[in-house]
Design a protein around this motif. Structure first.
Motif, mmCIF file in Angstrom:
data_model
loop_
_atom_site.group_PDB
_atom_site.id
_atom_site.type_symbol
_atom_site.label_atom_id
_atom_site.label_comp_id
_atom_site.label_asym_id
_atom_site.label_seq_id
_atom_site.Cartn_x
_atom_site.Cartn_y
_atom_site.Cartn_z
ATOM 1 N N HIS A 199 49.789 -32.016 62.719
ATOM 2 C CA HIS A 199 48.877 -30.893 62.935
ATOM 3 C C HIS A 199 47.469 -31.215 62.431
ATOM 4 C CE1 HIS A 199 52.192 -28.659 64.343
ATOM 5 N NE2 HIS A 199 52.698 -28.314 63.174
ATOM 6 N N LEU A 200 47.381 -31.907 61.308
ATOM 7 C CA LEU A 200 46.068 -32.229 60.751
ATOM 8 C C LEU A 200 45.354 -33.327 61.535
ATOM 9 C CD1 LEU A 200 46.718 -32.078 56.896
ATOM 10 C CD2 LEU A 200 45.636 -30.366 58.357
ATOM 11 N N SER A 201 46.078 -34.017 62.416
ATOM 12 C CA SER A 201 45.439 -35.023 63.269
ATOM 13 C C SER A 201 45.022 -34.452 64.620
ATOM 14 C CB SER A 201 46.394 -36.206 63.489
ATOM 15 O OG SER A 201 47.547 -35.801 64.210
ATOM 16 N N ASP A 202 45.296 -33.165 64.838
ATOM 17 C CA ASP A 202 44.915 -32.504 66.090
ATOM 18 C C ASP A 202 43.518 -31.898 65.918
ATOM 19 O OD1 ASP A 202 44.538 -30.496 68.132
ATOM 20 O OD2 ASP A 202 46.692 -30.565 68.517
ATOM 21 N N PRO A 203 42.514 -32.381 66.632
ATOM 22 C CA PRO A 203 41.150 -31.871 66.438
ATOM 23 C C PRO A 203 41.009 -30.378 66.711
ATOM 24 C CG PRO A 203 41.131 -33.925 67.697
ATOM 25 C CD PRO A 203 42.556 -33.490 67.606
ATOM 26 N N LEU A 204 41.717 -29.869 67.729
ATOM 27 C CA LEU A 204 41.610 -28.447 68.038
ATOM 28 C C LEU A 204 42.165 -27.596 66.903
ATOM 29 C CD1 LEU A 204 41.000 -26.025 69.788
ATOM 30 C CD2 LEU A 204 43.121 -26.458 71.072
ATOM 31 N N LEU A 205 43.317 -27.990 66.375
ATOM 32 C CA LEU A 205 43.893 -27.239 65.258
ATOM 33 C C LEU A 205 42.974 -27.275 64.040
ATOM 34 C CD1 LEU A 205 47.704 -28.110 65.436
ATOM 35 C CD2 LEU A 205 46.622 -25.926 65.950
ATOM 36 N N LEU A 206 42.384 -28.428 63.773
ATOM 37 C CA LEU A 206 41.463 -28.526 62.631
ATOM 38 C C LEU A 206 40.285 -27.571 62.798
ATOM 39 C CD1 LEU A 206 41.307 -32.368 61.864
ATOM 40 C CD2 LEU A 206 42.323 -30.564 60.461
#
Length: 441
Positions: A231-238
């Motif tokens: 999840h932390l590697s997903d730019p949108l989630l960040l």
């Protein structure tokens, strides 16, 4: 024989499809019960979480401490929630969303009945931290429950109703504590909100339907760490996590300090009237419930831009030394905040394909960290530069939301280039390799 086997497999598949429960949606059995139950959960959780916020001037006077010291009775609860929401979301993957929400709310309500007897500020802050840690099991589990049990097209509206319950809980808790404190003292105010929350917990447990689409997971720390890394590697989630934190920084700063401003000149309002100011939360109830309509008409980024503009206008309007202007400013801040929060939180639930409880938990951690930081920095800014200092902090946070949303728009426009497509394909391949490795473990 193969033909018979194929027919049998087809028949089994047909029976399986036929017996799979339909997701909840408006008009279907169970949807209304689910909505009322999570509405009650939101009332209990947020009445307890912010129970001391409207009482901060009285707490300061009772213990003889400054605004920044008293603000820790709010920041300790929201900070503990931010720290514990991820671990408790992992427990919800193993034991179920409904079970964890029930335990969390029951423990928090029990602590709420002890809070009025705190002999010192230190004890009050400690009990509030325990309360916040217990409440951490509610938001991420609720979001994951909705993502699993509700039809995708109805998800934004369902989450909006839960957020609306949050706003009603925050409002009712502050009003009850404000008037009870004016009549019998701030300790009586905290006792009243504890009893209110206990009643809401009973309603929640009786009404919430049993989950029909939940599959228990494991408590493997390695699996949890893998989900968090993904999840932390997903730019949108960040970006969504940062937006939630910044919106809550504004909200935490404004509502932690507003009581101090209103009890001082030129307003000099009594404690009960200050508590009633939180009736503006009703605007948040409407704007969060309408978030789905906004997204449908303007798109997610358009809805966020509208929320930002509304919040910024409210901040600037609240600078006036007119009670009407301050109240209207709070209305705009509240409407913008709840709309932005509903849009961002529902986008998290839709973006995460796996580990939804962890994805929601990370959003909630960022969100409540923003509340904790906003409350503390807002009080410090107020002590240093008055209400203008608190507004300046809020404007900076709003500009951060604008910057992130603009970057998201730019990233979306460039996503169709060949280079971006190659990076996306590489990312999907890496995700598939990680999933395969996890399955082998």
């Amino acid at each position: 024989m193969p033909a018979a086997s194929t027919k049998a497999s087809t028949a089994v598949a047909a029976v399986s499809v036929a017996t799979t429960p339909e997701p909840l949606s408006p008009g279907r059995p169970g949807y209304r019960r689910m909505s009322f139950a999570l509405f009650a959960a939101g009332i209990a959780a947020f009445a307890l979480l912010y129970s001391t916020q409207a009482l901060l001037p009285a707490v300061s006077a009772g213990f003889g401490v400054s605004a920044s010291a008293a603000s820790w009775t709010v920041s300790a609860a929201t900070g503990a929630m931010a720290l514990f929401v991820l671990p408790l979301s992992a427990l919800s993957e193993r034991f179920g969303r409904r079970t964890l929400m029930t335990v969390s709310l029951t423990v928090a309500a029990g602590v709420g009945l002890l809070v009025p007897f705190a002999p010192s500020l230190e004890w009050l802050v400690a009990l509030r931290a325990v309360q916040g840690a217990a409440l951490a099991g509610v938001p991420a589990s609720a979001m994951a429950y909705l993502a699993e049990e509700v039809r995708p097209k109805a998800l934004v509206g369902a989450i909006g109703l839960f957020v609306a319950g949050n706003s009603i809980g925050g409002m009712s808790g502050r009003i009850v504590t404000g008037w009870a404190a004016q009549l019998w003292g701030w300790r009586a105010g905290l006792a009243a909100v504890g009893l209110l929350a206990l009643g809401a917990v009973v309603v929640f447990r009786v009404l919430l339907p049993k989950p029909r689409h939940f599959t228990p997971g494991t408590l493997s720390p390695r699996a949890l760490a893998g989900a968090v890394r993904g999840h932390l590697s997903d730019p949108l989630l960040l970006r969504l996590y940062a937006i939630g934190a910044l919106f809550m920084t504004v909200f935490g700063a404004v509502y932690t300090v507003i009581g101090y401003r209103l009890v001082e000149a030129p307003f000099s309002l009594p404690q009960g009237v200050v508590g009633s100011i939180f009736l503006v939360y009703l605007v948040g109830t409407v704007s969060s419930a309408a978030a789905g309509v906004l997204v449908g008409r303007l798109g997610r980024r358009g809805a966020l831009y509208l929320a930002v503009v509304t919040t910024a206008a409210g901040l600037l309007l609240s600078l006036a030394d007119s009670l009407a202007a301050v109240v209207l400013g709070l209305v705009l801040i509240t409407a913008g905040f709840f709309a932005g929060h509903a849009v961002a939180s529902s986008a998290v639930s839709r973006t995460a394909r796996t580990g939804r409880a962890q994805a929601s938990a990370l959003y909630q951690s960022a969100y409540y960290l923003g509340s904790s930081v906003g409350g503390t920095l807002g009080a410090i800014a107020f002590h240093s530069a008055g209400w203008a200092g608190t507004v300046a902090l809020g404007v900076l946070a709003v500009l951060g939301v604008v910057s992130i949303t603009l970057y998201g728009s730019w990233a979306a426009r460039t996503a169709g280039t060949p280079a971006a497509a190659a990076r996306a394909a590489g990312g999907r391949a890496a995700e598939a390799r990680r999933a395969l490795a996890a399955a082998r473990r």
